[in-house]
Design a protein around this motif. Structure first.
Motif, PDB file in Angstrom:
ATOM      1  N   GLY A 116       2.225  -3.274  -4.476  1.00 55.65           N
ATOM      2  CA  GLY A 116       0.994  -3.543  -3.702  1.00 55.65           C
ATOM      3  C   GLY A 116       1.004  -4.738  -3.121  1.00 55.65           C
ATOM      4  O   GLY A 116       2.121  -5.589  -2.825  1.00 55.65           O
ATOM      5  N   SER A 166      -2.574  -5.842  -9.353  1.00 56.93           N
ATOM      6  CA  SER A 166      -3.567  -4.687  -9.396  1.00 56.93           C
ATOM      7  C   SER A 166      -2.759  -3.275  -9.093  1.00 56.93           C
ATOM      8  O   SER A 166      -1.947  -3.695  -7.843  1.00 56.93           O
ATOM      9  N   PRO A 176      -1.939   0.175  -7.215  1.00 59.88           N
ATOM     10  CA  PRO A 176      -2.641   0.770  -5.839  1.00 59.88           C
ATOM     11  C   PRO A 176      -3.410   1.970  -6.384  1.00 59.88           C
ATOM     12  O   PRO A 176      -3.165   2.654  -7.260  1.00 59.88           O
ATOM     13  N   SER A 177      -4.753   1.639  -5.416  1.00 59.51           N
ATOM     14  CA  SER A 177      -5.590   2.883  -5.779  1.00 59.51           C
ATOM     15  C   SER A 177      -5.436   4.053  -5.155  1.00 59.51           C
ATOM     16  O   SER A 177      -6.048   5.176  -5.263  1.00 59.51           O
ATOM     17  N   GLY A 178      -4.633   4.165  -4.129  1.00 55.61           N
ATOM     18  CA  GLY A 178      -4.234   5.405  -3.309  1.00 55.61           C
ATOM     19  C   GLY A 178      -3.202   5.229  -2.353  1.00 55.61           C
ATOM     20  O   GLY A 178      -2.453   4.223  -2.204  1.00 55.61           O
ATOM     21  N   LYS A 222       0.193   4.423  -4.478  1.00 59.04           N
ATOM     22  CA  LYS A 222       0.046   5.150  -5.490  1.00 59.04           C
ATOM     23  C   LYS A 222       1.125   6.161  -5.811  1.00 59.04           C
ATOM     24  O   LYS A 222       1.466   6.528  -7.253  1.00 59.04           O
ATOM     25  N   GLU A 250      -3.859   0.774   2.758  1.00 60.06           N
ATOM     26  CA  GLU A 250      -2.393   0.312   2.207  1.00 60.06           C
ATOM     27  C   GLU A 250      -1.791  -0.603   3.280  1.00 60.06           C
ATOM     28  O   GLU A 250      -1.393  -1.678   2.927  1.00 60.06           O
ATOM     29  N   ARG A 284      -3.805  -3.957   3.745  1.00 57.58           N
ATOM     30  CA  ARG A 284      -3.461  -4.767   2.708  1.00 57.58           C
ATOM     31  C   ARG A 284      -2.089  -5.444   2.753  1.00 57.58           C
ATOM     32  O   ARG A 284      -2.117  -6.925   2.664  1.00 57.58           O
TER      33      ARG A 284
END
Length: 351
Positions: A124, A141, A143-145, A149, A282, A285
């Motif tokens: 991430g 944290s 990755p949320s998607g 992910k 992504e 970030r």
């Protein structure tokens, strides 16, 4: 009898290059090249099998060819022309395809080695990340998607496979962003823009690996399946050094458009509208916080030393791109869209 190597994702340029390279190894008897769509490039003397790894037919391919080494390269962030389906199809191939392939490998009595092309995206990109990630550093944290992910899920399935088949040597290669003349990635698309949107107030550190080095380390990882302790494990793969995004823009000769963070997602939507880039959350970030990984294990355990540094890999990419990649009308339209966004940085700076 030499090794029988099965390679997935061969319709992509990197997969095709690896197939052509691995055939020259003296201990390789046969290469089975697999993809859901026929490649537009040649594969040398490899046996091409048109098969979708999301389907159970991949198990039959392993059995029919008595495959002992599997190099899984069909894990990617971008869609391939001819497959269709966009992001949904990419995720299915990454995750479901990997599950099917691992299930086939688990049942195969001949498979002795598995090499997986992974990514440093698994770590991430977050504001409180460590300065350097090692292979054992957990992300701040998850990755949320998106592709990141997918990579987390893929590596989870690979770890499960390794526990169920301890007799199979498993090598996971976490690549930094791969660049070169034939690079196919969202970051390569971003750097090909005539004007680079950047996040105001941030200058992230980035690492790259040249596509030539990517092919060579994949080849090294596929060696000697009979010695399960050699070249097994998880390895960060990146060229020496790092570059700031501002240094990249100067070396490209591209001006930047600083944008305040709340407006960045709107900029991404504008860029996608004119077909310029997949400016995903992504990627935003990464271009905000950056990412740097340690490569000690790559050198000391895997025994690989990249030919190209991060700066040299980027320089080769720059030479392959050159100026004026998009027609003036497309560029003007994109800049007008960015300028019209609320909270966009008002000053355009040329680095």
């Amino acid at each position: 009898m030499g090794k029988v190597v099965l390679v997935t994702g061969v319709a992509r340029q990197l997969g095709g290059r690896f197939v052509r390279r691995i055939q020259r190894d003296p201990d390789v008897d046969r290469v089975v090249a697999v993809d859901a769509v026929p490649p537009e490039h040649h594969l040398g003397g490899a046996d091409f099998v048109q098969a979708d790894i999301r389907q159970a037919t991949i198990a039959r391919v392993l059995a029919e060819h008595s495959v002992d080494t599997v190099v899984h390269m069909d894990v990617t962030a971008t869609a391939l022309g001819g497959r269709g389906g966009g992001r949904g199809a990419v995720k299915e191939t990454n995750v479901i395809g990997t599950m099917q392939l691992l299930g086939a490998c688990q049942k195969s009595p001949t498979v002795k080695r598995l090499v997986v092309k992974s990514s440093t995206s698994v770590y991430g990109s977050a504001p409180k990340d460590p300065a350097v990630f090692t292979e054992s550093t957990p992300p701040k944290s998850l990755p949320s998607g998106g592709f990141a992910k997918d990579i987390v899920e893929v590596e989870g399935y690979v770890r499960g496979f390794a526990r169920r088949r301890p007799d199979v040597a498993v090598c996971v290669l976490r690549f930094a962003n791969i660049l070169g003349p034939a690079a196919e990635s969202p970051l390569a698309e971003y750097f090909s823009l005539p004007v680079l949107p950047t996040v105001f107030g941030y200058d992230p550190r980035l690492q790259f690996v040249h596509e030539d080095d990517a092919v060579e380390v994949l080849r090294l990882g596929s060696h000697e399946p009979e010695r399960s302790t050699l070249n097994s494990g998880t390895f960060n793969i990146a060229g020496d050094g790092q570059l700031l995004l501002s240094q990249c823009s100067r070396r490209l000769g591209r001006p930047t458009v600083p944008v305040l963070l709340p407006a960045v997602t709107w900029v991404g939507s504008a860029l996608r509208t004119v077909g310029m880039s997949d400016f995903s959350p992504e990627q935003i970030r990464l271009l905000t916080h950056g990412r740097v990984v340690a490569t000690r294990q790559m050198r000391e355990t895997l025994g690989f030393r990249p030919k190209y540094t991060t700066a040299e890999a980027f320089a080769d990419f720059v030479r392959s791109r050159g100026p004026g990649l998009l027609p003036p009308s497309a560029l003007a339209g994109a800049v007008d869209r960015i300028a019209a966004l609320p909270l966009a940085g008002g000053n355009q700076s040329a680095n």
